[in-house]
Design an enzyme around this catalytic site. Structure first.
Site, short mmCIF file in Angstrom:
data_model
loop_
_atom_site.label_atom_id
_atom_site.label_comp_id
_atom_site.label_asym_id
_atom_site.label_seq_id
_atom_site.Cartn_x
_atom_site.Cartn_y
_atom_site.Cartn_z
CD GLU A 64 -3.32 -1.24 2.26
OE1 GLU A 64 -3.90 -1.47 2.04
OE2 GLU A 64 -2.39 -0.56 3.29
C1 ACM Z 1 -2.63 -5.46 3.99
O1 ACM Z 1 -3.40 -5.73 3.76
N1 ACM Z 1 -2.41 -4.02 3.21
C2 ACM Z 1 -1.00 -6.25 3.92
#
Ligand code: ACM
Length: 656
Positions: free
Chosen positions: A295
């Site tokens: 992310e």
């Molecule tokens: C995640 O759920 N971003 C590892």
């Protein structure tokens, strides 16, 4: 027919025989083969637990005496474990004695847990049935991720969860230590990291060493995660020079994907990470080291002219290429310290060397793709405990199903296993046990037992016993629930509140933060926090309704269903005074009202179904509205008996 034992996970092979071994105060366990202090402590712990399980005093065990249980271990395991250990064991119990044989201490530890689960109360006393078990895990990597960063989870909570993990034969604690919201480990090299990034809530290195030792004693590896280059706001509070924008930074108090990310173009960042990783590599003996990598939204990278110039010079097409460059540099540092890199799906890039491990939060598809590209992988998609799904839903997720089922045998070998993930946006020290257990036990079974072990109803039968045993082991997933209900009623009787909560479940997936702006400072002491992720009553009610509707005379279970519906209808008047006197319970009023209406509707439908009468169409719209209202989340909670009431009503409208 499957034998009626309560083992969890189910062993690879089990044959029950006639007779049983009595368990009483003369019980003795002895190590008859290879021994080491870890095994001696395991035997002492086992006798202690047996005493607690049975209530029988067992303090007089003379080690040299004739052993009830002989534990024969062939030899030691490598000092620093790898991802693939021999955890096999053989347990043979006769009416006269029990023998546990294992090639390594790992197998002995797993077999001891099996023996403790075999203890039952028969008509002559406590006993273990005569049995022959040959057992080994299906997957070598069976983990639990605990996020101690979003909310602080103190050492004693980690330890009791390690006990739970060992009981379920889970063997990897994935310790998610740093996040935007907190830097939860002491660094002696860079003290501003934990001093400024944690509100004072962090693990000292002494505590870390003790937890690793505690885990090792239970045959559990500890893999730390330091999530980089994103999820790093807390690092930047004390070290803004690592970031891609000047700052200044404060500990993040909201959830979600944040902009701050490390600057992959500056050598000082790698010098810092080299020193930091060097320090942590020494503290954590496991050969695997998790760097997160998930992310990164690229907002800070896009806005930084220096980073953009660097990317142009290096001919990098996009931010993914820049992150791959960063990962390659980190991988070089990890290699220098003898560590194998683990990261989330996003680190997947053809430029990375093949000896890394990809942890898939996106699904079997990306897991399969990694395996085809020769990377090892771990599945976590489908095992997110914070999604508040049922044990059955997690149980049905198999690392080698879907796209992974098409892999060649060699590629399948690269799928090391899976990890249950306990992300902590919505858990605290007080509620975390109830979000992990007992559902993680279903995942543990999926990862240990043969794939043919897939009977959901039998899983639930064993899960209930397992859950109670876990509470005895020190976990608080059952007791915390009632303790929190008592707080909600200001210590008045909780029966009426319990009647309601037993039918509720928290909303699923990421619905909770959609209902209000949450921050890490908001108390998690509400009804939704006290409510368990899965309603056993709703599951049972649903099963009974299905049986009634399948029964030709529509009488089966009718009395029990009616009694339940009556108690739910009448509960509202009992609960109202509590709701009106507790600021925290006020939000429960619509739930209680909706339950009353659903129950009234259910009673009407039940009466019609039993008599073979059809409900008049004129009422149908109004009735569907009651169902609709009952199905809506209130106070971030769902009334889980609504679908079964709906089925009753539909049946009542179909009949003639
Ligand atoms: C995640 O759920 N971003 C590892």
């Amino acid at each position: 027919m499957a034998p009626r034992h309560t083992l969890m996970p189910v062993p690879a092979s089990l044959e029950l025989a006639d007779g049983h071994l009595a368990i009483d105060s003369t019980f003795r366990a002895a190590l008859t083969g290879y021994s080491e202090p870890r095994l001696e402590r395991a035997v002492a712990r086992m006798v202690e637990r047996l005493a607690r399980q049975t209530g029988i005093y067992m303090g007089m065990a003379a080690p040299s005496a004739n052993a009830t249980l002989a534990i024969e271990c062939d030899g030691p395991a490598p000092e620093v474990g790898s991802a693939v250990e021999d955890e096999s064991y053989e347990l043979v119990v006769t009416a006269a004695r029990a023998r546990l044989h294992a090639p390594t201490p790992y197998g002995a530890l797993r077999g001891i847990e099996t023996f403790l689960q075999l203890v039952e109360l028969g008509d002559e006393g406590f006993q273990v049935p005569a049995v022959r078990i040959e057992d080994h895990p299906r997957f070598p990597w069976r983990g639990l991720l605990i996020d101690v960063a979003r909310h602080w989870i103190p050492p004693e909570v980690i330890k009791r969860n390690l006990d739970g993990m060992a009981a379920l034969k889970l063997n990897v604690l994935h310790w998610h230590l740093t996040e935007d919201q907190g830097f939860r480990i002491e660094s002696k090299r860079f003290t501003k990291l934990h001093e400024l990034g944690s509100d004072g809530k962090y693990f000292t290195q002494d505590e870390v060493r003790k937890i690793i030792e505690y885990a090792r004693d239970r045959g559990i590896r500890v893999v730390p995660e330091f999530d980089v280059p994103g999820h790093t706001t807390s690092w930047f509070v004390g070290h803004r020079e690592l970031a891609s924008a000047p700052g200044p930074y404060e500990i993040e108090r909201t959830w979600g994907i944040q902009d701050p990310a490390m600057d992959p173009t500056r050598e000082e960042v790698y010098e810092f990470l080299d020193a930091f990783i060097g320090e942590m590599a020494e503290l954590f003996p496991d050969p695997y080291f998790h760097i997160g990598g998930d992310e990164v939204n690229g907002v800070q990278w896009d806005a930084n002219a220096g980073i953009q110039a660097f990317m142009r010079e290096q001919g990098m097409a996009d931010n993914h290429a820049l992150q791959a460059y960063f990962n390659r540099r980190i991988q070089g540092i990890l290699s220098k310290y003898g560590k194998t890199m683990v990261g989330w799906d996003e680190i997947f890039h053809p430029d990375l060397p093949g000896d890394i491990v990809i942890q898939s939060w996106r699904g079997q598809e990306s897991l399969a793709e990694s395996a085809r590209q020769s990377y090892q992988g771990i599945l976590s998609n489908g095992y997110y405990l914070d999604h508040m799904l049922s044990a059955a839903q997690h149980y049905q997720v198999d690392p080698l199903s879907g796209a992974a089922a098409e892999l060649s045998p060699d590629e399948k070998e690269r799928v090391l296993g899976g990890e249950a993930c306990m992300w902590s946006e919505f858990v605290t020290w007080e509620t975390i046990d109830s979000r992990i257990w007992p559902r993680a036990a279903a995942i543990a079974e999926r990862l240990w037992s043969p794939p043919e072990v897939d009977d959901v109803e039998d899983m639930y039968r064993r899960l209930e016993v397992t859950s109670q045993r876990l509470e005895l082991l020190g976990l608080t997933h059952r007791s915390s629930h009632e303790r929190m209900l008592r707080r909600l009623t200001d210590y008045r009787p909780i029966d009426a509140l319990k009647t309601l909560t037993d039918l509720l479940e928290p909303v699923k997936y990421y619905q909770r933060p959609q209902s209000r702006e949450y921050t890490s400072l908001m108390p998690l002491n509400r009804l939704v926090d006290a409510t368990r992720p899965e309603s056993d009553v709703a599951r049972e009610f649903s099963r009974m309704v299905d049986e009634l509707l399948a029964d030709r005379s529509h009488q089966r279970n009718a009395g029990a269903i009616e009694a339940w519906l009556v108690s739910w209808r009448d509960n509202h008047q009992r609960l109202l005074p509590l709701i009106r006197s507790s600021a925290l319970l006020r939000e429960a009023e619509p739930l209680s009202t909706n339950l009353q209406r659903l129950a009234e509707l259910g009673l009407e439908a039940l009466a019609a179904v039993r008599r073979g009468r059809r409900l008049p169409d004129s009422r149908r719209e109004e009735q569907l509205e009651v169902l609709e209202r009952g199905a809506q989340p209130q106070a971030e909670l769902l009334i889980r008996v609504e679908p079964a009431v709906r089925r009753l009503l539909e049946a009542a409208h179909e009949r003639h």
